[in-house]
Design a protein around this motif. Structure first.
Motif, mmCIF file in Angstrom:
data_model
loop_
_atom_site.group_PDB
_atom_site.id
_atom_site.type_symbol
_atom_site.label_atom_id
_atom_site.label_comp_id
_atom_site.label_asym_id
_atom_site.label_seq_id
_atom_site.Cartn_x
_atom_site.Cartn_y
_atom_site.Cartn_z
ATOM 1 N N ASP A 1 44.445 30.425 39.633
ATOM 2 C CA ASP A 1 43.003 30.248 39.215
ATOM 3 C C ASP A 1 42.426 31.375 38.707
ATOM 4 O O ASP A 1 41.078 31.595 39.061
ATOM 5 C CB ASP A 1 42.442 29.950 40.863
ATOM 6 C CG ASP A 1 42.565 30.664 41.869
ATOM 7 O OD1 ASP A 1 42.888 31.957 41.437
ATOM 8 O OD2 ASP A 1 42.187 30.503 42.936
ATOM 9 N N GLY A 2 42.884 32.288 38.115
ATOM 10 C CA GLY A 2 42.349 33.503 37.648
ATOM 11 C C GLY A 2 41.944 34.469 38.406
ATOM 12 O O GLY A 2 41.371 35.604 38.088
ATOM 13 N N ASP A 3 42.584 34.714 39.787
ATOM 14 C CA ASP A 3 42.171 35.686 40.521
ATOM 15 C C ASP A 3 43.106 36.884 40.496
ATOM 16 O O ASP A 3 42.839 38.159 41.088
ATOM 17 C CB ASP A 3 42.206 35.370 42.173
ATOM 18 C CG ASP A 3 43.666 34.846 42.558
ATOM 19 O OD1 ASP A 3 44.543 34.762 41.876
ATOM 20 O OD2 ASP A 3 43.908 34.638 43.881
ATOM 21 N N GLY A 4 44.025 36.882 39.791
ATOM 22 C CA GLY A 4 45.121 38.212 39.629
ATOM 23 C C GLY A 4 45.844 38.184 40.781
ATOM 24 O O GLY A 4 45.982 37.471 41.891
ATOM 25 N N PHE A 5 46.595 39.243 40.828
ATOM 26 C CA PHE A 5 47.626 39.388 41.800
ATOM 27 C C PHE A 5 46.760 40.404 42.948
ATOM 28 O O PHE A 5 47.189 41.541 43.042
ATOM 29 C CB PHE A 5 48.942 40.209 41.128
ATOM 30 C CG PHE A 5 49.811 39.593 40.565
ATOM 31 C CD1 PHE A 5 50.846 38.784 41.126
ATOM 32 C CD2 PHE A 5 49.864 39.487 39.207
ATOM 33 C CE1 PHE A 5 51.687 37.897 40.550
ATOM 34 C CE2 PHE A 5 50.671 38.608 38.587
ATOM 35 C CZ PHE A 5 51.619 37.826 39.050
ATOM 36 N N ASP A 6 45.948 39.831 43.509
ATOM 37 C CA ASP A 6 45.086 40.477 44.575
ATOM 38 C C ASP A 6 45.475 39.935 46.047
ATOM 39 O O ASP A 6 44.879 40.563 46.899
ATOM 40 C CB ASP A 6 43.847 40.272 44.348
ATOM 41 C CG ASP A 6 43.377 38.869 44.538
ATOM 42 O OD1 ASP A 6 43.901 37.607 44.614
ATOM 43 O OD2 ASP A 6 41.956 38.429 44.707
ATOM 44 N N ASN A 7 46.702 39.474 46.261
ATOM 45 C CA ASN A 7 47.129 39.031 47.368
ATOM 46 C C ASN A 7 48.477 39.974 47.633
ATOM 47 O O ASN A 7 49.277 39.705 46.978
ATOM 48 C CB ASN A 7 47.427 37.605 47.697
ATOM 49 C CG ASN A 7 46.431 36.883 47.436
ATOM 50 O OD1 ASN A 7 45.177 37.072 48.218
ATOM 51 N ND2 ASN A 7 46.412 35.964 46.534
ATOM 52 N N PHE A 8 48.518 40.897 48.477
ATOM 53 C CA PHE A 8 49.356 41.774 48.678
ATOM 54 C C PHE A 8 50.152 41.869 50.064
ATOM 55 O O PHE A 8 49.498 41.718 50.792
ATOM 56 C CB PHE A 8 48.987 43.496 48.654
ATOM 57 C CG PHE A 8 48.373 43.484 47.067
ATOM 58 C CD1 PHE A 8 49.453 43.687 46.096
ATOM 59 C CD2 PHE A 8 47.090 43.670 46.876
ATOM 60 C CE1 PHE A 8 48.758 44.186 44.677
ATOM 61 C CE2 PHE A 8 46.598 43.750 45.744
ATOM 62 C CZ PHE A 8 47.323 44.204 44.418
#
Length: 263
Positions: free
Chosen positions: A91-98
């Motif tokens: 959904d375009g949020d990028g790799f921001d879940n680490f």
């Protein structure tokens, strides 16, 4: 996602302190060994991979992308593994879940390795954190030459800012039918809910196959089926490309999106 250590287990803070101390001690020991005069006797290995996942909820689907890596170092029967990963929703949020985690382990003998782990899932670029920890074991009859690997763990998944979480039991295994082809599978049992009332099942059945190139590269495909009240045709298809170096990783990842791929 999730909440504080269930009241039915108690003494969460003590367990976390013990595990964190063990992890930090092992990390310091690993660094010391890696720079010592006897560094040539230190075992080293790891695994890096990228995955594409197609998640189907029965009434619709969405895509996920994952990057995961592990580094293992050890000396004699003792060792540590460090995991790092990221997931992106389509959904375009990028790799921001680490996610990041550490395992400490001990090889009882060439066939049995036991360990403990502690990790954190960092959701939405730090807007919400969850913790996961537990104990684990790996069985490889025949030692490093074994064609069979069986892995089991008992763990807990806990939210930092809520009391919602899960009690988890996982069993997985693989069999090398040739020098290059592995078949693998597993079953995860998760009971989710608030502290003291974790009785909402959310289970996952996994089956797949991998082709391992002599260079250390591998490709894998798997199917995960989800079981929970009201589930209907709920599954994930996963395609993975990775590279294994040294002795590879010892234990699999325990983060939420590793245990529940694509969720």
């Amino acid at each position: 996602m999730i909440g504080a250590f269930s009241g039915e287990f108690g003494a969460r803070e003590l367990l976390e302190d013990i595990m964190k101390t063990a992890i930090l001690t092992s990390a310091a020991l690993a660094a010391l060994l890696a720079t010592s005069a006897n560094a040539q006797s230190v075992a080293f290995g790891g695994d890096v991979s990228a995955s594409y996942l197609s998640r189907d909820y029965g009434s619709g689907s969405s895509d996920r992308y994952q990057l995961n890596g592990s580094v293992v170092t050890g000396f004699g029967a003792f060792g540590a593994q460090f995991d790092l990963g990221a997931q992106s929703y389509a959904d375009g949020d990028g790799f921001d879940n680490f996610t990041y985690a550490a395992h400490v382990f001990y090889a009882v003998n060439p066939a049995i390795t036991v360990g403990a782990y502690y990790g954190v899932d960092d959701w939405g670029g730090g807007s919400n954190n969850d913790e996961y920890f537990g104990i684990e074991a790996k069985f490889t009859p025949g030692g490093s030459a074994s064609r069979i690997e069986v892995e089991a763990f008992v763990g807990w998944y806990e939210g930092v800012f809520s009391d919602y979480g899960a009690n988890l039991i996982g069993l997985s295994g693989s069999y090398a039918i040739t020098d290059n082809i592995d078949l693998f599978g597993g079953y995860l049992m998760g009971d989710w809910g608030n502290a003291g009332s974790r009785n909402n099942p959310y289970d996952v059945l996994t089956a797949g196959a991998a082709y391992n190139f002599d260079s250390g590269l591998y490709v894998a495909a798997s199917y995960q089926n989800y079981f929970y009240p009201g589930a209907s045709g709920d599954y994930t298809l996963q395609l993975q490309v990775g590279y294994q170096f040294g002795g590879g990783q010892v234990f699999g990842g325990r983060s939420y999106y590793t245990l529940y791929p694509g969720d």
